[in-house]
Write a protein that holds these residues in place. Structure first.
Motif, short mmCIF file in Angstrom:
data_model
loop_
_atom_site.label_atom_id
_atom_site.label_comp_id
_atom_site.label_asym_id
_atom_site.label_seq_id
_atom_site.Cartn_x
_atom_site.Cartn_y
_atom_site.Cartn_z
N PHE A 1 0.85 -1.18 0.00
CA PHE A 1 0.00 0.00 0.00
C PHE A 1 0.89 1.24 0.00
O PHE A 1 1.98 1.23 0.58
CB PHE A 1 -0.94 0.01 1.21
N PRO A 2 0.45 2.30 -0.65
CA PRO A 2 1.26 3.52 -0.67
C PRO A 2 1.08 4.33 0.62
O PRO A 2 0.03 4.27 1.27
CB PRO A 2 0.69 4.30 -1.86
N THR A 3 2.10 5.04 0.99
CA THR A 3 2.01 6.00 2.10
C THR A 3 2.42 7.36 1.57
O THR A 3 3.35 7.47 0.77
CB THR A 3 2.92 5.61 3.27
N VAL A 4 1.73 8.38 2.01
CA VAL A 4 1.99 9.74 1.54
C VAL A 4 2.35 10.60 2.75
O VAL A 4 1.60 10.65 3.72
CB VAL A 4 0.76 10.32 0.81
N ASP A 5 3.51 11.25 2.67
CA ASP A 5 3.96 12.18 3.71
C ASP A 5 4.24 13.53 3.06
O ASP A 5 4.64 13.59 1.91
CB ASP A 5 5.24 11.69 4.39
N LYS B 1 6.06 18.28 9.45
CA LYS B 1 5.83 17.04 8.71
C LYS B 1 4.44 16.50 8.98
O LYS B 1 4.01 16.42 10.13
CB LYS B 1 6.88 16.01 9.11
N LEU B 2 3.73 16.14 7.92
CA LEU B 2 2.44 15.46 8.01
C LEU B 2 2.68 14.03 7.57
O LEU B 2 3.06 13.79 6.42
CB LEU B 2 1.41 16.13 7.10
N GLU B 3 2.47 13.08 8.46
CA GLU B 3 2.74 11.68 8.16
C GLU B 3 1.45 10.91 7.91
O GLU B 3 0.46 11.11 8.59
CB GLU B 3 3.48 11.01 9.33
N ASN B 4 1.50 10.01 6.95
CA ASN B 4 0.40 9.10 6.60
C ASN B 4 -0.88 9.87 6.25
O ASN B 4 -1.92 9.69 6.87
CB ASN B 4 0.16 8.10 7.73
N LEU B 5 -0.79 10.70 5.25
CA LEU B 5 -1.96 11.45 4.79
C LEU B 5 -3.06 10.53 4.25
O LEU B 5 -4.21 10.93 4.19
CB LEU B 5 -1.55 12.45 3.70
N ASN B 6 -2.72 9.31 3.88
CA ASN B 6 -3.72 8.35 3.39
C ASN B 6 -4.81 8.11 4.43
O ASN B 6 -5.95 7.83 4.10
CB ASN B 6 -3.10 6.99 3.09
N ALA C 1 -0.29 11.69 11.68
CA ALA C 1 0.48 12.38 12.72
C ALA C 1 1.04 13.69 12.17
O ALA C 1 1.35 13.79 10.99
CB ALA C 1 1.63 11.50 13.20
N VAL C 2 1.14 14.68 13.04
CA VAL C 2 1.75 15.97 12.71
C VAL C 2 2.97 16.13 13.60
O VAL C 2 2.88 15.99 14.82
CB VAL C 2 0.77 17.14 12.96
N ARG C 3 4.11 16.38 12.99
CA ARG C 3 5.34 16.60 13.75
C ARG C 3 5.92 17.95 13.34
O ARG C 3 5.95 18.28 12.16
CB ARG C 3 6.36 15.50 13.45
N PHE C 4 6.37 18.70 14.31
CA PHE C 4 7.01 19.97 14.00
C PHE C 4 8.07 20.23 15.05
O PHE C 4 8.06 19.66 16.14
CB PHE C 4 5.99 21.12 13.96
#
Length: 63
Positions: free
Chosen positions: A8-12, A27-32, A52-55
């Motif tokens: 499966f694709p993952t989009v960050d 960073k926005l992780e796993n936009l899917n 998840a949102v990381r900054f």
């Protein structure tokens, strides 16, 4: 007992900027996860991570 998992694709999304001595990242992780429910597994019985949102801010005092 064998289980086969499809790929499966993952989009960050990642932003990294530098101003003089400071570096900021966002960073926005796993936009899917926002588009579909989380039915992907990284290992048997271990679902893939949620959205998840990381900054952060890195400040270099000495250059």
């Amino acid at each position: 007992n064998e289980t086969e998992f499809d790929g499966f694709p993952t989009v960050d999304l990642f932003f990294n900027g530098k101003i003089r001595q400071a570096r900021i990242f966002f960073k926005l992780e796993n936009l899917n996860f926002l588009l579909e429910e989380n039915n992907n597994f990284s290992a048997p019985f271990y679902p893939y991570g949620d959205f998840a949102v990381r900054f952060g801010l890195v400040w270099n005092f000495f250059m």
